[in-house]
Design a protein around this motif. Sequence first.
Motif, PDB file in Angstrom:
ATOM      1  N   PHE A 155       8.816   5.658   9.719  1.00 37.22           N
ATOM      2  CA  PHE A 155       8.972   4.231   9.508  1.00 37.22           C
ATOM      3  C   PHE A 155       7.936   3.333  10.006  1.00 37.22           C
ATOM      4  N   LYS A 156       7.769   3.836  11.372  1.00 44.02           N
ATOM      5  CA  LYS A 156       6.770   3.085  12.200  1.00 44.02           C
ATOM      6  C   LYS A 156       5.648   3.071  11.595  1.00 44.02           C
ATOM      7  N   GLU A 157       4.982   4.474  11.363  1.00 43.94           N
ATOM      8  CA  GLU A 157       3.778   4.603  10.827  1.00 43.94           C
ATOM      9  C   GLU A 157       3.416   3.742   9.430  1.00 43.94           C
ATOM     10  N   ALA A 158       4.574   3.687   8.447  1.00 45.45           N
ATOM     11  CA  ALA A 158       4.509   3.041   7.398  1.00 45.45           C
ATOM     12  C   ALA A 158       4.185   1.526   7.551  1.00 45.45           C
ATOM     13  N   ARG A 159       4.960   1.051   8.528  1.00 46.96           N
ATOM     14  CA  ARG A 159       4.674  -0.376   8.996  1.00 46.96           C
ATOM     15  C   ARG A 159       3.241  -0.889   9.437  1.00 46.96           C
ATOM     16  N   THR A 160       2.866   0.312  10.272  1.00 44.94           N
ATOM     17  CA  THR A 160       1.379   0.062  10.836  1.00 44.94           C
ATOM     18  C   THR A 160       0.439   0.415   9.770  1.00 44.94           C
ATOM     19  N   LYS A 161       0.593   1.271   8.930  1.00 44.77           N
ATOM     20  CA  LYS A 161      -0.431   1.291   8.082  1.00 44.77           C
ATOM     21  C   LYS A 161      -0.593   0.355   7.086  1.00 44.77           C
ATOM     22  N   ALA A 162       0.668  -0.060   6.659  1.00 44.47           N
ATOM     23  CA  ALA A 162       0.613  -1.513   5.807  1.00 44.47           C
ATOM     24  C   ALA A 162      -0.073  -2.717   6.424  1.00 44.47           C
ATOM     25  N   LYS A 163       0.124  -2.907   7.781  1.00 46.69           N
ATOM     26  CA  LYS A 163      -0.404  -4.089   8.375  1.00 46.69           C
ATOM     27  C   LYS A 163      -2.028  -3.811   8.369  1.00 46.69           C
ATOM     28  N   LYS A 164      -2.336  -2.603   8.717  1.00 47.45           N
ATOM     29  CA  LYS A 164      -3.962  -2.082   8.900  1.00 47.45           C
ATOM     30  C   LYS A 164      -4.636  -2.519   7.695  1.00 47.45           C
ATOM     31  N   ALA A 165      -3.751  -2.178   6.324  1.00 47.56           N
ATOM     32  CA  ALA A 165      -4.457  -1.848   5.028  1.00 47.56           C
ATOM     33  C   ALA A 165      -4.184  -3.738   4.441  1.00 47.56           C
ATOM     34  N   GLY A 166      -3.722  -4.380   5.306  1.00 49.41           N
ATOM     35  CA  GLY A 166      -3.168  -5.701   4.698  1.00 49.41           C
ATOM     36  C   GLY A 166      -2.279  -5.883   3.286  1.00 49.41           C
ATOM     37  N   LYS A 167      -1.376  -4.805   3.484  1.00 50.52           N
ATOM     38  CA  LYS A 167      -0.541  -4.761   2.431  1.00 50.52           C
ATOM     39  C   LYS A 167       0.806  -5.487   2.847  1.00 50.52           C
ATOM     40  N   SER A 168       1.560  -6.003   2.005  1.00 49.53           N
ATOM     41  CA  SER A 168       2.925  -6.731   2.232  1.00 49.53           C
ATOM     42  C   SER A 168       4.160  -5.739   2.168  1.00 49.53           C
ATOM     43  N   SER A 169       3.834  -4.516   1.712  1.00 50.16           N
ATOM     44  CA  SER A 169       5.020  -3.558   1.515  1.00 50.16           C
ATOM     45  C   SER A 169       4.473  -2.119   1.662  1.00 50.16           C
ATOM     46  N   ALA A 170       5.407  -1.059   2.028  1.00 52.09           N
ATOM     47  CA  ALA A 170       5.069   0.228   1.804  1.00 52.09           C
ATOM     48  C   ALA A 170       6.218   0.998   1.408  1.00 52.09           C
ATOM     49  N   VAL A 171       5.978   2.315   0.649  1.00 50.85           N
ATOM     50  CA  VAL A 171       6.894   2.896  -0.064  1.00 50.85           C
ATOM     51  C   VAL A 171       6.859   4.134   0.873  1.00 50.85           C
ATOM     52  N   ILE A 172       7.990   4.575   1.204  1.00 51.75           N
ATOM     53  CA  ILE A 172       8.519   5.962   1.711  1.00 51.75           C
ATOM     54  C   ILE A 172       9.215   6.652   0.760  1.00 51.75           C
ATOM     55  N   PHE A 173       8.660   7.941   0.344  1.00 49.54           N
ATOM     56  CA  PHE A 173       9.381   8.995  -0.493  1.00 49.54           C
ATOM     57  C   PHE A 173       9.536  10.001   0.206  1.00 49.54           C
ATOM     58  N   ILE A 174      10.963  10.336   0.196  1.00 53.63           N
ATOM     59  CA  ILE A 174      11.433  11.614   0.755  1.00 53.63           C
ATOM     60  C   ILE A 174      12.114  12.600  -0.305  1.00 53.63           C
ATOM     61  N   ASP A 175      11.300  13.554  -0.468  1.00 55.95           N
ATOM     62  CA  ASP A 175      11.977  14.492  -1.523  1.00 55.95           C
ATOM     63  C   ASP A 175      12.980  15.615  -0.941  1.00 55.95           C
ATOM     64  N   GLU A 176      13.731  16.013  -1.702  1.00 57.92           N
ATOM     65  CA  GLU A 176      15.038  17.123  -1.106  1.00 57.92           C
ATOM     66  C   GLU A 176      15.906  16.239   0.063  1.00 57.92           C
ATOM     67  N   ILE A 177      16.281  15.039   0.022  1.00 57.36           N
ATOM     68  CA  ILE A 177      16.975  14.202   0.610  1.00 57.36           C
ATOM     69  C   ILE A 177      18.119  14.829   1.309  1.00 57.36           C
ATOM     70  N   GLU A 178      18.621  15.532   0.369  1.00 55.62           N
ATOM     71  CA  GLU A 178      20.020  16.368   0.767  1.00 55.62           C
ATOM     72  C   GLU A 178      19.737  17.310   2.026  1.00 55.62           C
ATOM     73  N   VAL A 179      18.602  17.805   2.402  1.00 54.52           N
ATOM     74  CA  VAL A 179      18.681  18.555   3.562  1.00 54.52           C
ATOM     75  C   VAL A 179      18.788  17.660   4.853  1.00 54.52           C
ATOM     76  N   ILE A 180      18.508  16.488   4.621  1.00 58.52           N
ATOM     77  CA  ILE A 180      18.982  15.579   6.013  1.00 58.52           C
ATOM     78  C   ILE A 180      20.003  14.660   5.650  1.00 58.52           C
ATOM     79  N   GLY A 181      20.481  14.690   4.466  1.00 49.49           N
ATOM     80  CA  GLY A 181      21.268  13.550   4.079  1.00 49.49           C
ATOM     81  C   GLY A 181      22.537  14.220   3.650  1.00 49.49           C
ATOM     82  N   GLY A 182      22.830  15.611   4.111  1.00 51.36           N
ATOM     83  CA  GLY A 182      24.275  15.975   3.537  1.00 51.36           C
ATOM     84  C   GLY A 182      25.359  15.523   4.237  1.00 51.36           C
ATOM     85  N   LYS A 183      26.607  15.816   3.702  1.00 47.25           N
ATOM     86  CA  LYS A 183      27.822  15.551   4.228  1.00 47.25           C
ATOM     87  C   LYS A 183      28.072  15.742   5.638  1.00 47.25           C
TER      88      LYS A 183
END
Length: 497
Positions: A155-183
């Motif tokens: 998350f920190k890197e997404a903010r840093t890269k967005a600021k560096k590139a002059g972008k107002s937003s960043a999209v983080i995509f996590i595939d297979e979220i069930e690996v870390i988001g399981g019950k």
Amino acid sequence: MRKYSLELLIGFFPVLLLFLIYMGVNVLPFVFLAVIAAAVLYTAQGRGKLTALTGGKSRNEVKAAPFSFDQIGGQERAKEELVEALDFLVKRDKIEKLGIRPLKGILLAGPPGTGKTLLAKAAAHYTDSIYLAASGSEFVEMYVGVGAGRVRDLFKEARTKAKKAGKSSAVIFIDEIEVIGGKRDGGQHREYDQTLNQLLTEMDGIHANESPRILLIAATNRKEMLDGALLRPGRFDRHIGVELPDKKGRQHILSIHAANKPLEDSVSLERLAEQTYSFSGAQLESVMNEAAIYAMREACELIAERHFLMAIDKVMLGEKTDRETSEEERRRVALHELGHAIMAELVRPGSVSQVALSPRGGALGYVRHQPQQDQYLYTKPFLNGQIRITLAGAAAEEMFYGDRSTGSRGDFDQAVNIVKTLVESGLTSLGIIHASMMTPESWAAITKEVLDEQMLAAKALLEERRDIFAAALETLLKEESLDGETFRRLMRSGEAA
């Protein structure tokens, strides 16, 4: 300034050691303490094994060619829902006037190969955002706290890269979220739990007035495994189903992948879409690719419809093999496949497209069926008919040999799955019942009841048509393949005899 201070310290330390040795002081304890301090400093700076990102390297931003929603086929409803959600990032003035809270997370749920990753890439292009991608397995390590650290750094890197590139937003995509988001099971000392807790904390920290804004898009094909805290509004605000494409969607996907391929004029993408019932987008892309490979093998300049039919068989069953079988084994396989084909014609007339003895994948023979209409509701008679088709091969073997072979194993797996659907839909003698109420013994009993009943029905129907086996068997053994019309003609001649 920090660089020069570090150089002065490195230069001063050897001089100090030499001075202490000259004065007769034992320097080994000092050297030992210095090594420990260096190791701690090395880890704290993000370069050791216990760091959040392996080797202290930051995640590379995905720099691919611009990818738009127009390049994704077969998911019109999912694209509409996703674009509506993304407009909260694009049309900021409008949503602020209406007092709408920007979405924090979007969950894409559906079978493998349906285009969830492509939708995330297109989302980043649509919003003109920095795009970072990760897999759920990347956040889990044997070291406690590593996963949580990696989530923070992402998350920190997404903010840093967005600021560096002059972008107002960043999209983080996590595939297979069930690996870390399981019950969670109630324990708070598991590495998985710490990683999930950190992800929940980061998503809570995404505020509407924060710039650059972070949108988390996650994909899973096992939504039922996810923790309730992750699924609630305020975390994943939108749950978008990315399902297998219907006929219209399949035709659209085929047309996208056919754009750079030379096809014969006789090739109909509509017919191919009918033939590829229940195929995912990834499978359809593979069909197009395999058809081109078949054309190249035959030194053809254009891809013909026969190449596509071979490609469909390969994607469904695997490549043809050079497996040699004995004459007796070929005869058994032929009777087995004729049992499937005859029953299919009885259950759904005109449904058989081909009966083949060619070994392909793990099968020694197969029956390819005509495409059926996209269907989402099934009645008990329909499902019982499907069970009879799957059991008809084994029934034919019992009719002519008095026993069955291991070739029916895959058929039985399909039949058991259909029985499961019947039970969970309340279409058996058990009535309306929840699957959680079933014990292994009750599953075994109801499965035996249904399969025995349908096996008896299949045998009775095939016994009445023994002459059809006699009419078609020798032709199939000789030709090794019968198209649907030829098979139906042989079936009519057998019934007439």
